[in-house]
Design a protein around this motif. Structure first.
Motif, PDB file in Angstrom:
ATOM      1  N   VAL A 160       1.453  91.783  69.002  1.00 22.51           N
ATOM      2  CA  VAL A 160       0.402  92.088  68.032  1.00 22.51           C
ATOM      3  C   VAL A 160      -0.131  93.504  68.229  1.00 22.51           C
ATOM      4  CG1 VAL A 160      -1.959  91.513  67.341  1.00 22.51           C
ATOM      5  CG2 VAL A 160      -0.281  89.695  67.636  1.00 22.51           C
ATOM      6  N   GLU A 161      -0.376  93.876  69.471  1.00 16.44           N
ATOM      7  CA  GLU A 161      -0.873  95.228  69.731  1.00 16.44           C
ATOM      8  C   GLU A 161       0.157  96.280  69.333  1.00 16.44           C
ATOM      9  OE1 GLU A 161      -1.980  94.920  73.846  1.00 16.44           O
ATOM     10  OE2 GLU A 161      -4.053  94.366  73.346  1.00 16.44           O
ATOM     11  N   GLY A 162       1.442  95.973  69.544  1.00 21.02           N
ATOM     12  CA  GLY A 162       2.495  96.871  69.066  1.00 21.02           C
ATOM     13  C   GLY A 162       2.508  96.948  67.550  1.00 21.02           C
ATOM     14  N   GLY A 163       2.262  95.800  66.895  1.00 23.64           N
ATOM     15  CA  GLY A 163       2.191  95.780  65.433  1.00 23.64           C
ATOM     16  C   GLY A 163       1.044  96.621  64.902  1.00 23.64           C
ATOM     17  N   LEU A 164      -0.098  96.567  65.553  1.00 20.78           N
ATOM     18  CA  LEU A 164      -1.245  97.373  65.135  1.00 20.78           C
ATOM     19  C   LEU A 164      -0.942  98.869  65.259  1.00 20.78           C
ATOM     20  CD1 LEU A 164      -4.137  95.258  66.688  1.00 20.78           C
ATOM     21  CD2 LEU A 164      -3.732  95.666  64.254  1.00 20.78           C
ATOM     22  N   LYS A 165      -0.232  99.247  66.319  1.00 18.82           N
ATOM     23  CA  LYS A 165       0.160 100.653  66.468  1.00 18.82           C
ATOM     24  C   LYS A 165       1.118 101.068  65.349  1.00 18.82           C
ATOM     25  CE  LYS A 165      -0.436 100.840  71.493  1.00 18.82           C
ATOM     26  NZ  LYS A 165       0.235 100.983  72.808  1.00 18.82           N
ATOM     27  N   SER A 166       2.020 100.157  64.974  1.00 21.00           N
ATOM     28  CA  SER A 166       2.951 100.453  63.881  1.00 21.00           C
ATOM     29  C   SER A 166       2.199 100.647  62.564  1.00 21.00           C
ATOM     30  CB  SER A 166       3.976  99.325  63.736  1.00 21.00           C
ATOM     31  OG  SER A 166       4.790  99.230  64.884  1.00 21.00           O
ATOM     32  N   LEU A 167       1.156  99.838  62.366  1.00 20.47           N
ATOM     33  CA  LEU A 167       0.356  99.981  61.149  1.00 20.47           C
ATOM     34  C   LEU A 167      -0.372 101.319  61.123  1.00 20.47           C
ATOM     35  CD1 LEU A 167      -1.185  96.414  60.626  1.00 20.47           C
ATOM     36  CD2 LEU A 167       0.766  97.454  59.462  1.00 20.47           C
ATOM     37  N   ASP A 168      -0.799 101.794  62.290  1.00 15.67           N
ATOM     38  CA  ASP A 168      -1.434 103.114  62.358  1.00 15.67           C
ATOM     39  C   ASP A 168      -0.464 104.201  61.884  1.00 15.67           C
ATOM     40  OD1 ASP A 168      -3.793 102.065  63.325  1.00 15.67           O
ATOM     41  OD2 ASP A 168      -3.275 102.390  65.429  1.00 15.67           O
ATOM     42  N   VAL A 169       0.798 104.065  62.305  1.00 16.55           N
ATOM     43  CA  VAL A 169       1.818 105.027  61.878  1.00 16.55           C
ATOM     44  C   VAL A 169       2.043 104.924  60.372  1.00 16.55           C
ATOM     45  CG1 VAL A 169       4.255 105.668  62.097  1.00 16.55           C
ATOM     46  CG2 VAL A 169       2.952 105.025  64.132  1.00 16.55           C
ATOM     47  N   GLN A 170       2.041 103.684  59.846  1.00 19.72           N
ATOM     48  CA  GLN A 170       2.222 103.482  58.411  1.00 19.72           C
ATOM     49  C   GLN A 170       1.105 104.166  57.627  1.00 19.72           C
ATOM     50  OE1 GLN A 170       4.955 102.372  57.264  1.00 19.72           O
ATOM     51  NE2 GLN A 170       5.260 100.176  57.519  1.00 19.72           N
ATOM     52  N   VAL A 171      -0.124 104.036  58.108  1.00 26.82           N
ATOM     53  CA  VAL A 171      -1.262 104.648  57.429  1.00 26.82           C
ATOM     54  C   VAL A 171      -1.107 106.167  57.394  1.00 26.82           C
ATOM     55  CG1 VAL A 171      -3.741 105.093  57.584  1.00 26.82           C
ATOM     56  CG2 VAL A 171      -2.877 102.776  57.898  1.00 26.82           C
ATOM     57  N   MET A 172      -0.655 106.755  58.499  1.00 27.82           N
ATOM     58  CA  MET A 172      -0.441 108.204  58.535  1.00 27.82           C
ATOM     59  C   MET A 172       0.614 108.624  57.518  1.00 27.82           C
ATOM     60  SD  MET A 172      -0.552 108.923  62.662  1.00 27.82           S
ATOM     61  CE  MET A 172      -0.062 110.631  62.436  1.00 27.82           C
ATOM     62  N   LYS A 173       1.700 107.857  57.420  1.00 28.60           N
ATOM     63  CA  LYS A 173       2.758 108.170  56.454  1.00 28.60           C
ATOM     64  C   LYS A 173       2.247 108.056  55.029  1.00 28.60           C
ATOM     65  CE  LYS A 173       6.756 106.763  59.263  1.00 28.60           C
ATOM     66  NZ  LYS A 173       7.884 105.792  59.359  1.00 28.60           N
ATOM     67  N   ILE A 174       1.459 107.008  54.773  1.00 24.16           N
ATOM     68  CA  ILE A 174       0.896 106.818  53.431  1.00 24.16           C
ATOM     69  C   ILE A 174      -0.010 107.981  53.063  1.00 24.16           C
ATOM     70  CG2 ILE A 174      -0.682 105.390  52.068  1.00 24.16           C
ATOM     71  CD1 ILE A 174       0.434 102.950  53.594  1.00 24.16           C
ATOM     72  N   SER A 175      -0.881 108.384  53.997  1.00 21.10           N
ATOM     73  CA  SER A 175      -1.804 109.491  53.733  1.00 21.10           C
ATOM     74  C   SER A 175      -1.048 110.783  53.452  1.00 21.10           C
ATOM     75  CB  SER A 175      -2.742 109.682  54.930  1.00 21.10           C
ATOM     76  OG  SER A 175      -3.557 108.539  55.120  1.00 21.10           O
ATOM     77  N   GLU A 176       0.002 111.027  54.218  1.00 20.27           N
ATOM     78  CA  GLU A 176       0.801 112.241  54.008  1.00 20.27           C
ATOM     79  C   GLU A 176       1.477 112.221  52.641  1.00 20.27           C
ATOM     80  OE1 GLU A 176       4.476 114.736  56.109  1.00 20.27           O
ATOM     81  OE2 GLU A 176       3.885 112.769  56.890  1.00 20.27           O
ATOM     82  N   ALA A 177       2.057 111.064  52.287  1.00 21.72           N
ATOM     83  CA  ALA A 177       2.732 110.947  50.988  1.00 21.72           C
ATOM     84  C   ALA A 177       1.740 111.068  49.839  1.00 21.72           C
ATOM     85  CB  ALA A 177       3.485 109.617  50.905  1.00 21.72           C
ATOM     86  N   GLU A 178       0.535 110.513  50.010  1.00 19.02           N
ATOM     87  CA  GLU A 178      -0.491 110.631  48.970  1.00 19.02           C
ATOM     88  C   GLU A 178      -0.895 112.094  48.781  1.00 19.02           C
ATOM     89  OE1 GLU A 178      -2.804 106.315  49.193  1.00 19.02           O
ATOM     90  OE2 GLU A 178      -3.392 107.949  50.538  1.00 19.02           O
ATOM     91  N   GLY A 179      -1.042 112.820  49.884  1.00 16.54           N
ATOM     92  CA  GLY A 179      -1.367 114.243  49.786  1.00 16.54           C
ATOM     93  C   GLY A 179      -0.277 115.030  49.072  1.00 16.54           C
ATOM     94  N   ASN A 180       0.980 114.711  49.409  1.00  9.97           N
ATOM     95  CA  ASN A 180       2.109 115.382  48.757  1.00  9.97           C
ATOM     96  C   ASN A 180       2.131 115.087  47.260  1.00  9.97           C
ATOM     97  OD1 ASN A 180       2.966 116.466  51.175  1.00  9.97           O
ATOM     98  ND2 ASN A 180       4.446 114.839  51.580  1.00  9.97           N
ATOM     99  N   SER A 181       1.835 113.854  46.895  1.00 10.92           N
ATOM    100  CA  SER A 181       1.875 113.486  45.475  1.00 10.92           C
ATOM    101  C   SER A 181       0.788 114.220  44.693  1.00 10.92           C
ATOM    102  CB  SER A 181       1.712 111.972  45.312  1.00 10.92           C
ATOM    103  OG  SER A 181       0.410 111.546  45.659  1.00 10.92           O
ATOM    104  N   GLN A 182      -0.384 114.395  45.299  1.00 13.20           N
ATOM    105  CA  GLN A 182      -1.445 115.140  44.621  1.00 13.20           C
ATOM    106  C   GLN A 182      -1.035 116.598  44.403  1.00 13.20           C
ATOM    107  OE1 GLN A 182      -4.114 114.046  43.237  1.00 13.20           O
ATOM    108  NE2 GLN A 182      -4.128 111.951  44.017  1.00 13.20           N
TER     109      GLN A 182
END
Length: 255
Positions: A160-182
């Motif tokens: 579970v703790e490994g999964g939470l870390k993976s979600l943190d990485v997902q959030v960073m990727k989403i934020s980067e892609a959202e910035g690129n799309s803007q």
């Protein structure tokens, strides 16, 4: 009248047969002739893809296309962000529950082993534990069961703790892609305005062509970040086979 109908039907059948023969012949030629296949593929690409030539011919509609693709990617990113948040809530609940079980299990195991040692020294079985009266054999069985459950919960907690870390990485990727799309949408609007006041220059054409790969990267990022963690898979991966530790070993390791 009937003869005319029969003649018309015969003609239709003949034309259909000819069409089938032509299609089969073209298909056979496509797969057996490298040069013919290359020409057909090139023609299809030119007819169905935004090639540099097609972008130069119709830059406004090309901008409409990449804008629509970017907006579609943004919607996918929004959905991914919601899914990540939902999964985070579930994982945090699983983490808290696992921690509680581990704490209670370790405390219970320590108490039970202490009771066992005292009873064995005084030959005073059965012992009282958790509202139950346990024989020597029942105590041994309970200790082994508790140890096994603790291993499962600790393994689950790690997952579970490994999964939470993976979600943190997902959030960073989403934020980067959202910035690129803007940024891409702003560039699309700027290029659209430029085309209103000037003809398509070589530099502007090159900018439009290069935009295609940037939009593709954003669309790809939106697809990658949608694969959030499966809780069923996470739980199943934690339920690995635990070796039944010998009672004597557990006894010696528990202080």
């Amino acid at each position: 009248m009937k003869r005319s109908n029969r003649t018309g039907s015969t003609t239709v059948k003949a034309l259909a047969a000819i069409a089938i023969v032509v299609v089969v012949a073209v298909a056979a030629w496509y797969f057996t002739s490298d040069t013919f296949r290359t020409k057909v593929d090139a023609s299809m690409t030119q007819a169905t893809k935004w090639t540099p030539e097609n972008i130069a011919k119709d830059p406004q509609n090309y901008l409409n296309y990449v804008e629509a693709e970017t907006i579609k990617a943004q919607e996918s990113l929004k959905a991914s962000r919601i899914a990540v948040a939902q999964n985070r809530g579930k994982l945090e609940t699983m983490r808290d529950e696992a921690k509680k079980k581990i704490s209670a299990g370790e405390r219970g195991l320590k108490e039970l082993v202490a009771s066992y040692k005292t009873a064995e020294t005084a030959n005073a079985f059965p012992v009282s534990w958790a509202g139950q009266s346990l024989t020597k054999e029942r105590v041994q069985s309970q200790v082994v069961a508790l140890d096994k459950e603790l291993k499962i919960q600790k393994n689950l907690l790690n997952k579970v703790e490994g999964g939470l870390k993976s979600l943190d990485v997902q959030v960073m990727k989403i934020s980067e892609a959202e910035g690129n799309s803007q940024s891409q949408l702003a560039e699309i609007r700027a290029n659209r305005e430029l085309l209103k006041v000037q003809s398509l220059t070589t530099d502007l054409k090159d900018k439009l062509v290069s935009m295609q790969s940037a939009v593709a990267a954003t669309v790809g990022a939106a697809s990658d970040t949608s694969g959030v963690i499966s809780l069923d898979q996470l739980t199943a991966s934690s339920e690995t086979a635990v070796d039944t530790t010998a009672f004597d070993k557990i006894l010696s390791e528990t202080k």
